[in-house]
Design a protein around this motif. Sequence first.
Motif, PDB file in Angstrom:
ATOM      1  N   LEU A  27       0.934  -1.276  -0.177  1.00 36.73           N
ATOM      2  CA  LEU A  27      -0.026   0.076  -0.022  1.00 36.73           C
ATOM      3  C   LEU A  27       0.973   1.056   0.124  1.00 36.73           C
ATOM      4  CD1 LEU A  27      -2.942   0.949  -0.130  1.00 36.73           C
ATOM      5  CD2 LEU A  27      -2.962   0.961   2.477  1.00 36.73           C
ATOM      6  N   THR A  28       1.926   1.222   0.716  1.00 33.50           N
ATOM      7  CA  THR A  28       2.949   2.510   0.729  1.00 33.50           C
ATOM      8  C   THR A  28       3.341   2.745  -0.845  1.00 33.50           C
ATOM      9  OG1 THR A  28       3.326   1.941   3.242  1.00 33.50           O
ATOM     10  CG2 THR A  28       5.098   3.135   1.816  1.00 33.50           C
ATOM     11  N   ALA A  29       3.752   1.603  -1.261  1.00 31.13           N
ATOM     12  CA  ALA A  29       4.357   1.857  -2.795  1.00 31.13           C
ATOM     13  C   ALA A  29       3.342   2.433  -3.429  1.00 31.13           C
ATOM     14  CB  ALA A  29       4.632   0.473  -3.314  1.00 31.13           C
ATOM     15  N   VAL A  30       2.012   2.310  -3.353  1.00 32.94           N
ATOM     16  CA  VAL A  30       1.090   2.712  -4.206  1.00 32.94           C
ATOM     17  C   VAL A  30       0.935   4.280  -3.725  1.00 32.94           C
ATOM     18  CG1 VAL A  30      -1.534   2.702  -4.928  1.00 32.94           C
ATOM     19  CG2 VAL A  30      -0.107   0.522  -4.956  1.00 32.94           C
ATOM     20  N   LEU A  31       0.928   4.309  -2.526  1.00 33.44           N
ATOM     21  CA  LEU A  31       0.767   5.809  -2.050  1.00 33.44           C
ATOM     22  C   LEU A  31       2.009   6.672  -2.251  1.00 33.44           C
ATOM     23  CD1 LEU A  31      -0.986   4.773   1.731  1.00 33.44           C
ATOM     24  CD2 LEU A  31      -2.098   5.803  -0.656  1.00 33.44           C
ATOM     25  N   LYS A  32       2.802   6.180  -2.398  1.00 35.52           N
ATOM     26  CA  LYS A  32       4.085   7.046  -2.863  1.00 35.52           C
ATOM     27  C   LYS A  32       3.924   7.222  -4.425  1.00 35.52           C
ATOM     28  CE  LYS A  32       7.663   5.518   0.331  1.00 35.52           C
ATOM     29  NZ  LYS A  32       8.952   4.663   0.260  1.00 35.52           N
ATOM     30  N   VAL A  33       3.417   6.565  -5.196  1.00 33.93           N
ATOM     31  CA  VAL A  33       3.313   6.795  -6.804  1.00 33.93           C
ATOM     32  C   VAL A  33       2.299   7.873  -6.712  1.00 33.93           C
ATOM     33  CG1 VAL A  33       2.389   5.926  -8.723  1.00 33.93           C
ATOM     34  CG2 VAL A  33       4.160   4.663  -7.407  1.00 33.93           C
ATOM     35  N   LEU A  34       0.981   7.962  -5.881  1.00 39.77           N
ATOM     36  CA  LEU A  34      -0.153   8.889  -5.855  1.00 39.77           C
ATOM     37  C   LEU A  34       0.435   9.940  -5.306  1.00 39.77           C
ATOM     38  CD1 LEU A  34      -3.106   6.367  -5.091  1.00 39.77           C
ATOM     39  CD2 LEU A  34      -2.538   7.441  -7.378  1.00 39.77           C
ATOM     40  N   ALA A  35       1.345  10.115  -4.539  1.00 34.98           N
ATOM     41  CA  ALA A  35       1.678  11.403  -3.841  1.00 34.98           C
ATOM     42  C   ALA A  35       2.202  12.582  -4.682  1.00 34.98           C
ATOM     43  CB  ALA A  35       2.744  10.879  -2.577  1.00 34.98           C
ATOM     44  N   ASP A  36       2.439  12.248  -5.961  1.00 35.81           N
ATOM     45  CA  ASP A  36       3.049  13.023  -6.847  1.00 35.81           C
ATOM     46  C   ASP A  36       1.841  14.049  -7.607  1.00 35.81           C
ATOM     47  OD1 ASP A  36       3.663  13.997  -9.752  1.00 35.81           O
ATOM     48  OD2 ASP A  36       5.689  13.750  -8.500  1.00 35.81           O
ATOM     49  N   PRO A  37       1.662  15.104  -7.509  1.00 39.15           N
ATOM     50  CA  PRO A  37       0.760  16.035  -8.025  1.00 39.15           C
ATOM     51  C   PRO A  37       0.244  15.635  -9.767  1.00 39.15           C
ATOM     52  CG  PRO A  37       2.348  17.486  -7.121  1.00 39.15           C
ATOM     53  CD  PRO A  37       2.569  16.099  -7.146  1.00 39.15           C
ATOM     54  N   VAL A  38       1.303  15.491 -10.439  1.00 34.96           N
ATOM     55  CA  VAL A  38       1.538  15.530 -11.844  1.00 34.96           C
ATOM     56  C   VAL A  38       0.870  13.909 -12.051  1.00 34.96           C
ATOM     57  CG1 VAL A  38       2.739  14.803 -14.037  1.00 34.96           C
ATOM     58  CG2 VAL A  38       3.291  16.801 -12.649  1.00 34.96           C
ATOM     59  N   ARG A  39       1.317  12.835 -11.371  1.00 36.54           N
ATOM     60  CA  ARG A  39       0.639  11.723 -11.378  1.00 36.54           C
ATOM     61  C   ARG A  39      -0.990  11.599 -10.876  1.00 36.54           C
ATOM     62  NH1 ARG A  39       5.683   9.292  -8.435  1.00 36.54           N
ATOM     63  NH2 ARG A  39       6.974   9.873  -9.982  1.00 36.54           N
ATOM     64  N   LEU A  40      -1.193  12.146  -9.828  1.00 29.92           N
ATOM     65  CA  LEU A  40      -2.530  12.401  -9.322  1.00 29.92           C
ATOM     66  C   LEU A  40      -3.488  12.658 -10.411  1.00 29.92           C
ATOM     67  CD1 LEU A  40      -3.753  11.164  -6.966  1.00 29.92           C
ATOM     68  CD2 LEU A  40      -3.336  13.592  -6.090  1.00 29.92           C
ATOM     69  N   PRO A  60       0.608  14.982 -23.063  1.00 31.38           N
ATOM     70  CA  PRO A  60       1.531  16.110 -22.591  1.00 31.38           C
ATOM     71  C   PRO A  60       0.798  17.388 -22.898  1.00 31.38           C
ATOM     72  CG  PRO A  60       2.483  14.619 -23.966  1.00 31.38           C
ATOM     73  CD  PRO A  60       1.104  14.225 -24.306  1.00 31.38           C
ATOM     74  N   GLY A  61       0.286  17.751 -23.848  1.00 30.57           N
ATOM     75  CA  GLY A  61      -0.776  19.040 -24.039  1.00 30.57           C
ATOM     76  C   GLY A  61      -1.720  19.249 -22.794  1.00 30.57           C
ATOM     77  N   ALA A  62      -2.455  18.127 -22.640  1.00 29.75           N
ATOM     78  CA  ALA A  62      -3.342  18.595 -21.600  1.00 29.75           C
ATOM     79  C   ALA A  62      -2.840  18.816 -20.161  1.00 29.75           C
ATOM     80  CB  ALA A  62      -4.272  17.032 -21.380  1.00 29.75           C
ATOM     81  N   LEU A  63      -1.614  18.074 -19.905  1.00 31.32           N
ATOM     82  CA  LEU A  63      -0.930  18.289 -18.689  1.00 31.32           C
ATOM     83  C   LEU A  63      -0.061  19.771 -18.721  1.00 31.32           C
ATOM     84  CD1 LEU A  63      -0.663  14.691 -17.425  1.00 31.32           C
ATOM     85  CD2 LEU A  63      -2.249  16.287 -16.504  1.00 31.32           C
ATOM     86  N   GLY A  64       0.421  19.945 -19.762  1.00 30.58           N
ATOM     87  CA  GLY A  64       1.451  20.923 -19.613  1.00 30.58           C
ATOM     88  C   GLY A  64       2.917  20.408 -19.546  1.00 30.58           C
ATOM     89  N   ILE A  65       3.127  19.150 -19.853  1.00 25.75           N
ATOM     90  CA  ILE A  65       4.510  18.822 -19.445  1.00 25.75           C
ATOM     91  C   ILE A  65       5.228  18.227 -20.746  1.00 25.75           C
ATOM     92  CG2 ILE A  65       3.996  18.193 -17.053  1.00 25.75           C
ATOM     93  CD1 ILE A  65       3.442  15.265 -17.749  1.00 25.75           C
ATOM     94  N   SER A  66       6.469  18.029 -20.562  1.00 27.45           N
ATOM     95  CA  SER A  66       6.906  17.398 -21.815  1.00 27.45           C
ATOM     96  C   SER A  66       6.772  15.948 -21.912  1.00 27.45           C
ATOM     97  CB  SER A  66       8.479  17.931 -21.634  1.00 27.45           C
ATOM     98  OG  SER A  66       9.095  17.010 -20.579  1.00 27.45           O
ATOM     99  N   GLN A  67       7.158  15.450 -23.191  1.00 26.34           N
ATOM    100  CA  GLN A  67       7.143  13.906 -23.493  1.00 26.34           C
ATOM    101  C   GLN A  67       7.785  13.282 -22.496  1.00 26.34           C
ATOM    102  OE1 GLN A  67       4.759  12.346 -25.406  1.00 26.34           O
ATOM    103  NE2 GLN A  67       5.588  10.460 -24.489  1.00 26.34           N
ATOM    104  N   HIS A  73       6.373   9.539 -15.782  1.00 26.52           N
ATOM    105  CA  HIS A  73       5.335   9.406 -14.821  1.00 26.52           C
ATOM    106  C   HIS A  73       4.347   8.274 -15.193  1.00 26.52           C
ATOM    107  CE1 HIS A  73       6.106  12.881 -12.216  1.00 26.52           C
ATOM    108  NE2 HIS A  73       6.162  13.771 -13.375  1.00 26.52           N
ATOM    109  N   LEU A  74       4.298   8.072 -16.378  1.00 27.05           N
ATOM    110  CA  LEU A  74       3.464   6.800 -16.672  1.00 27.05           C
ATOM    111  C   LEU A  74       3.777   5.738 -16.605  1.00 27.05           C
ATOM    112  CD1 LEU A  74       1.992   8.237 -20.331  1.00 27.05           C
ATOM    113  CD2 LEU A  74       0.866   7.672 -18.275  1.00 27.05           C
ATOM    114  N   LYS A  75       5.336   5.551 -16.563  1.00 24.38           N
ATOM    115  CA  LYS A  75       5.968   4.292 -16.181  1.00 24.38           C
ATOM    116  C   LYS A  75       5.865   3.836 -14.547  1.00 24.38           C
ATOM    117  CE  LYS A  75      10.603   2.380 -15.855  1.00 24.38           C
ATOM    118  NZ  LYS A  75      12.296   2.745 -15.953  1.00 24.38           N
TER     119      LYS A  75
END
Length: 113
Positions: A27-40, A60-67, A73-75
């Motif tokens: 559960l901690t591993a999943v919560l750590k991944v979710l703790a990033d605003p871009v990933r959320l 990328p365009g929807a989030l305003g981030i680079s490829q 983050h997807l990985k």
Amino acid sequence: MIRTLPVLECAPASNDELMPASEAEQLTAVLKVLADPVRLRLLRLVADSPDTTACACHLPGALGISQPTLSHHLKKLVESGLLERDQRGRWVHYRLRAGALGPVAAFVSSCTG
């Protein structure tokens, strides 16, 4: 005059409700991944997409981030088991894995009584 208060004993903690260490680690591993605003935001974007499937070409365009940032983050989301990756020709589509957020929801629910 000094007044002493009665000593109250605490109820012992119940081990019946204690989460096993292995479950807490998962559960901690999943919560750590979710703790990033871009990933959320990315997880919400995929979950809100038609059929809960989103093409990486639109993200990328929807989030305003680079490829490269998107790929990172997807990985992390795929490795954690929250998203599934599907190669369709040249494009990659991502889908929210069914039941992936179940353990998180169950934990939060168990804490709120």
